[in-house]
Design a protein around this motif. Structure first.
Motif, PDB file in Angstrom:
ATOM      1  N   ALA A  93       0.895  -1.338  -0.205  1.00 22.88           N
ATOM      2  CA  ALA A  93      -0.604   0.318   0.214  1.00 22.88           C
ATOM      3  C   ALA A  93       0.510   1.108  -0.002  1.00 22.88           C
ATOM      4  CB  ALA A  93      -0.863   0.024   1.275  1.00 22.88           C
ATOM      5  N   VAL A  94       1.864   1.246   0.895  1.00 28.67           N
ATOM      6  CA  VAL A  94       2.459   1.853   1.224  1.00 28.67           C
ATOM      7  C   VAL A  94       3.274   2.578  -0.411  1.00 28.67           C
ATOM      8  CG1 VAL A  94       4.787   3.781   2.060  1.00 28.67           C
ATOM      9  CG2 VAL A  94       3.459   2.518   3.245  1.00 28.67           C
ATOM     10  N   TYR A  95       4.063   1.422  -1.307  1.00 31.11           N
ATOM     11  CA  TYR A  95       5.033   1.603  -2.638  1.00 31.11           C
ATOM     12  C   TYR A  95       3.667   2.207  -3.294  1.00 31.11           C
ATOM     13  CZ  TYR A  95       8.027  -0.792   0.432  1.00 31.11           C
ATOM     14  OH  TYR A  95       9.047  -1.510   1.115  1.00 31.11           O
ATOM     15  N   VAL A  96       2.074   1.864  -3.395  1.00 33.30           N
ATOM     16  CA  VAL A  96       1.145   2.239  -4.211  1.00 33.30           C
ATOM     17  C   VAL A  96       1.566   4.093  -4.132  1.00 33.30           C
ATOM     18  CG1 VAL A  96      -0.584   2.230  -4.859  1.00 33.30           C
ATOM     19  CG2 VAL A  96       0.172  -0.133  -4.550  1.00 33.30           C
ATOM     20  N   LYS A  97       1.795   4.389  -3.070  1.00 35.83           N
ATOM     21  CA  LYS A  97       1.401   5.705  -2.682  1.00 35.83           C
ATOM     22  C   LYS A  97       2.488   6.369  -3.511  1.00 35.83           C
ATOM     23  CE  LYS A  97      -0.622   8.092  -1.367  1.00 35.83           C
ATOM     24  NZ  LYS A  97      -1.562   9.253  -1.945  1.00 35.83           N
ATOM     25  N   ARG A  98       4.105   5.429  -3.550  1.00 38.51           N
ATOM     26  CA  ARG A  98       5.174   6.251  -4.201  1.00 38.51           C
ATOM     27  C   ARG A  98       5.038   6.420  -5.060  1.00 38.51           C
ATOM     28  NH1 ARG A  98       9.826   2.682  -1.860  1.00 38.51           N
ATOM     29  NH2 ARG A  98       9.822   1.106  -3.796  1.00 38.51           N
ATOM     30  N   THR A 115      17.560  -5.472   2.080  1.00 40.52           N
ATOM     31  CA  THR A 115      16.505  -6.130   1.860  1.00 40.52           C
ATOM     32  C   THR A 115      15.620  -6.173   1.900  1.00 40.52           C
ATOM     33  OG1 THR A 115      16.562  -8.035   2.288  1.00 40.52           O
ATOM     34  CG2 THR A 115      18.764  -7.675   0.348  1.00 40.52           C
ATOM     35  N   MET A 116      14.786  -5.685   3.007  1.00 37.11           N
ATOM     36  CA  MET A 116      13.382  -5.295   3.764  1.00 37.11           C
ATOM     37  C   MET A 116      12.586  -4.717   2.858  1.00 37.11           C
ATOM     38  SD  MET A 116      12.002  -6.283   6.102  1.00 37.11           S
ATOM     39  CE  MET A 116      12.656  -6.979   8.198  1.00 37.11           C
ATOM     40  N   GLY A 117      11.553  -5.089   1.844  1.00 31.88           N
ATOM     41  CA  GLY A 117      10.454  -4.993   1.740  1.00 31.88           C
ATOM     42  C   GLY A 117      10.721  -4.955   0.046  1.00 31.88           C
ATOM     43  N   ALA A 118      11.561  -5.618   0.036  1.00 26.09           N
ATOM     44  CA  ALA A 118      12.383  -5.589  -1.720  1.00 26.09           C
ATOM     45  C   ALA A 118      11.273  -6.088  -2.802  1.00 26.09           C
ATOM     46  CB  ALA A 118      13.545  -6.027  -1.832  1.00 26.09           C
ATOM     47  N   GLY A 119      11.004  -7.283  -2.029  1.00 29.43           N
ATOM     48  CA  GLY A 119      10.694  -8.238  -2.673  1.00 29.43           C
ATOM     49  C   GLY A 119       8.457  -8.023  -2.653  1.00 29.43           C
ATOM     50  N   ASP A 120       8.276  -6.695  -1.709  1.00 29.17           N
ATOM     51  CA  ASP A 120       6.647  -6.249  -1.330  1.00 29.17           C
ATOM     52  C   ASP A 120       6.878  -4.745  -2.384  1.00 29.17           C
ATOM     53  OD1 ASP A 120       6.498  -7.979   0.517  1.00 29.17           O
ATOM     54  OD2 ASP A 120       7.067  -6.241   1.934  1.00 29.17           O
ATOM     55  N   SER A 121       8.035  -4.393  -2.852  1.00 28.65           N
ATOM     56  CA  SER A 121       8.207  -3.236  -3.348  1.00 28.65           C
ATOM     57  C   SER A 121       8.551  -4.276  -5.081  1.00 28.65           C
ATOM     58  CB  SER A 121       9.898  -2.466  -3.606  1.00 28.65           C
ATOM     59  OG  SER A 121       9.594  -1.884  -2.425  1.00 28.65           O
ATOM     60  N   PHE A 122       8.597  -5.262  -5.618  1.00 28.57           N
ATOM     61  CA  PHE A 122       8.526  -5.727  -6.834  1.00 28.57           C
ATOM     62  C   PHE A 122       6.829  -5.860  -7.262  1.00 28.57           C
ATOM     63  CE2 PHE A 122       8.220  -8.912  -9.619  1.00 28.57           C
ATOM     64  CZ  PHE A 122       8.669  -8.750 -10.777  1.00 28.57           C
ATOM     65  N   ILE A 123       6.453  -6.478  -6.368  1.00 26.16           N
ATOM     66  CA  ILE A 123       4.855  -6.689  -6.539  1.00 26.16           C
ATOM     67  C   ILE A 123       4.406  -5.574  -6.581  1.00 26.16           C
ATOM     68  CG2 ILE A 123       2.765  -7.096  -5.229  1.00 26.16           C
ATOM     69  CD1 ILE A 123       4.270  -9.854  -3.190  1.00 26.16           C
ATOM     70  N   ALA A 124       4.619  -3.995  -5.740  1.00 31.11           N
ATOM     71  CA  ALA A 124       4.183  -3.354  -5.723  1.00 31.11           C
ATOM     72  C   ALA A 124       3.915  -2.207  -7.401  1.00 31.11           C
ATOM     73  CB  ALA A 124       4.018  -1.891  -4.583  1.00 31.11           C
ATOM     74  N   TYR A 169       0.500  -2.613 -10.335  1.00 26.03           N
ATOM     75  CA  TYR A 169       0.866  -1.303 -10.852  1.00 26.03           C
ATOM     76  C   TYR A 169       0.491  -0.892 -12.255  1.00 26.03           C
ATOM     77  CZ  TYR A 169       1.059   4.415 -10.293  1.00 26.03           C
ATOM     78  OH  TYR A 169       0.243   5.345 -10.949  1.00 26.03           O
ATOM     79  N   ALA A 170       1.644  -1.521 -12.222  1.00 24.31           N
ATOM     80  CA  ALA A 170       1.451  -1.594 -14.152  1.00 24.31           C
ATOM     81  C   ALA A 170       1.336  -2.147 -15.009  1.00 24.31           C
ATOM     82  CB  ALA A 170       3.298  -2.443 -14.448  1.00 24.31           C
ATOM     83  N   VAL A 171       0.366  -3.545 -14.041  1.00 28.77           N
ATOM     84  CA  VAL A 171      -0.593  -3.987 -14.452  1.00 28.77           C
ATOM     85  C   VAL A 171      -1.930  -3.463 -14.746  1.00 28.77           C
ATOM     86  CG1 VAL A 171      -2.936  -5.863 -14.183  1.00 28.77           C
ATOM     87  CG2 VAL A 171       0.121  -6.408 -14.066  1.00 28.77           C
ATOM     88  N   CYS A 172      -2.472  -3.214 -13.311  1.00 24.67           N
ATOM     89  CA  CYS A 172      -3.656  -2.142 -13.523  1.00 24.67           C
ATOM     90  C   CYS A 172      -3.333  -0.783 -14.675  1.00 24.67           C
ATOM     91  CB  CYS A 172      -3.717  -1.736 -12.235  1.00 24.67           C
ATOM     92  SG  CYS A 172      -3.871  -2.703 -10.572  1.00 24.67           S
ATOM     93  N   ALA A 198      12.100  -2.464 -10.742  1.00 22.71           N
ATOM     94  CA  ALA A 198      12.656  -1.164 -10.836  1.00 22.71           C
ATOM     95  C   ALA A 198      11.785  -0.183  -9.931  1.00 22.71           C
ATOM     96  CB  ALA A 198      12.375  -0.076 -11.844  1.00 22.71           C
ATOM     97  N   ASN A 199      11.338  -0.493  -8.660  1.00 26.25           N
ATOM     98  CA  ASN A 199      10.479  -0.139  -7.607  1.00 26.25           C
ATOM     99  C   ASN A 199      11.599  -0.743  -6.525  1.00 26.25           C
ATOM    100  OD1 ASN A 199       8.665   2.161  -6.543  1.00 26.25           O
ATOM    101  ND2 ASN A 199       7.126  -0.147  -6.209  1.00 26.25           N
ATOM    102  N   SER A 200      11.818  -2.247  -7.062  1.00 22.89           N
ATOM    103  CA  SER A 200      12.638  -2.784  -5.640  1.00 22.89           C
ATOM    104  C   SER A 200      14.128  -1.907  -5.530  1.00 22.89           C
ATOM    105  CB  SER A 200      12.407  -4.728  -6.149  1.00 22.89           C
ATOM    106  OG  SER A 200      12.865  -5.142  -5.364  1.00 22.89           O
ATOM    107  N   SER A 201      14.429  -1.606  -6.630  1.00 18.75           N
ATOM    108  CA  SER A 201      16.182  -0.747  -6.230  1.00 18.75           C
ATOM    109  C   SER A 201      15.893  -0.208  -5.643  1.00 18.75           C
ATOM    110  CB  SER A 201      16.195  -0.764  -8.214  1.00 18.75           C
ATOM    111  OG  SER A 201      16.228   0.528  -8.587  1.00 18.75           O
TER     112      SER A 201
END
Length: 264
Positions: free
Chosen positions: A33-38, A222-231, A235-238, A252-255
């Motif tokens: 949710a936080v990364y979607v806002k980002r 690396t905390m949150g890297a996988g969740d960033s990928f998912i976000a 987001y791109a799918v949407c 890119a978001n994970s990086s």
């Protein structure tokens, strides 16, 4: 004015308490949710926090990122805590205190609220798998993070109702992963994705496999890297992007997240 992408998340949150004394808010769905806002979208999060000081910190932190927390639940008891060490730049999880998340459950109003979003995201520890059929009945598009627990009972319960399924697999070869994704896709999802850490990701959409690497970065945590990928992927799918484009967006978001301490 262009309509914003709207993604809602439901399930676990916790305080990531590091052995060096630092503590950060986190948890798979709330991270997304936080990364979607980002990324520029609108997001909401439904979960449970306790009446302890960590609960207030969590609520303030999530709201401070601009995430809708109007349906958050404050339950008597302690907020969930994950104990973490950083070893050679990688996170190593210790004890997990589930706290009030053990009592968390979506109600009918929560389900109606979530179904209004473009996508609903939950995960293995989110306590939401039993409500996925109700979300599907409301027409929700569902994404689910199964993490590293490929044999967990939650996989069998959830996956028939999942549109986009994510697994973290960095201890198997590519052929084994492809076989696993074929098996999982046959159970219902539109797309299944395996993230592989430094080896990138593999996705399958029922027609073909896609692979993507990583975006190199100096890794801090690396905390949150996988969740960033998912976000990034969702987001791109949407946005109507293809699976390969979504994988690139996820990387890119994970990086971005890998370059600082804590999930967000």
């Amino acid at each position: 004015m262009e309509r914003k992408i709207r993604i809602a998340a439901a399930g676990d949150n916790c305080v990531d308490a590091y052995s060096d004394g630092n503590a950060y808010p986190g948890g798979n769905p709330v991270n997304v949710a936080v990364y979607v806002k980002r990324l520029g979208g609108e997001s909401a999060y439904i979960g449970a926090v306790g009446t302890d000081s960590y609960g207030r910190i969590m609520l303030d932190a999530i709201a401070g990122k601009g995430v809708d927390i109007s349906r958050m639940k404050v339950l008597e008891g302690n907020t969930a805590v994950s104990h973490v060490e950083i070893i050679n730049g990688d996170r190593v999880f210790g004890e997990y205190d589930e706290g009030v998340m053990a009592e968390f459950k979506l109600n009918a109003e929560d389900i109606a609220f979530l179904a209004e979003y473009d996508m609903v995201v939950s995960g293995l520890w989110g306590m939401c798998e039993q409500e996925l059929p109700l979300l599907k009945e409301k027409g929700a598009t569902i994404a689910f993070d199964f993490a590293t627990k490929l044999d967990d009972p939650v996989v069998g319960i959830a996956i028939p109702y999942v549109d986009y399924g994510f697994f973290s697999i960095d201890d198997q070869g590519e052929e084994e992963i492809r076989a696993f994704l074929l098996e999982m896709h046959a159970k219902g999802p539109k797309v299944v994705v395996a993230t592989r850490g430094e080896a990138g990701s593999i996705a399958y959409d029922g027609r073909e496999f896609y692979t993507y690497g990583i975006v190199p970065v100096d890794v801090v945590d690396t905390m949150g890297a996988g969740d960033s990928f998912i976000a990034g992927f969702l987001y791109a799918v949407c946005e109507g992007k293809t699976v390969p484009e979504a994988m690139a967006a996820g990387a890119a978001n994970s990086s971005v997240t890998l370059s600082y301490a804590g999930a967000w």
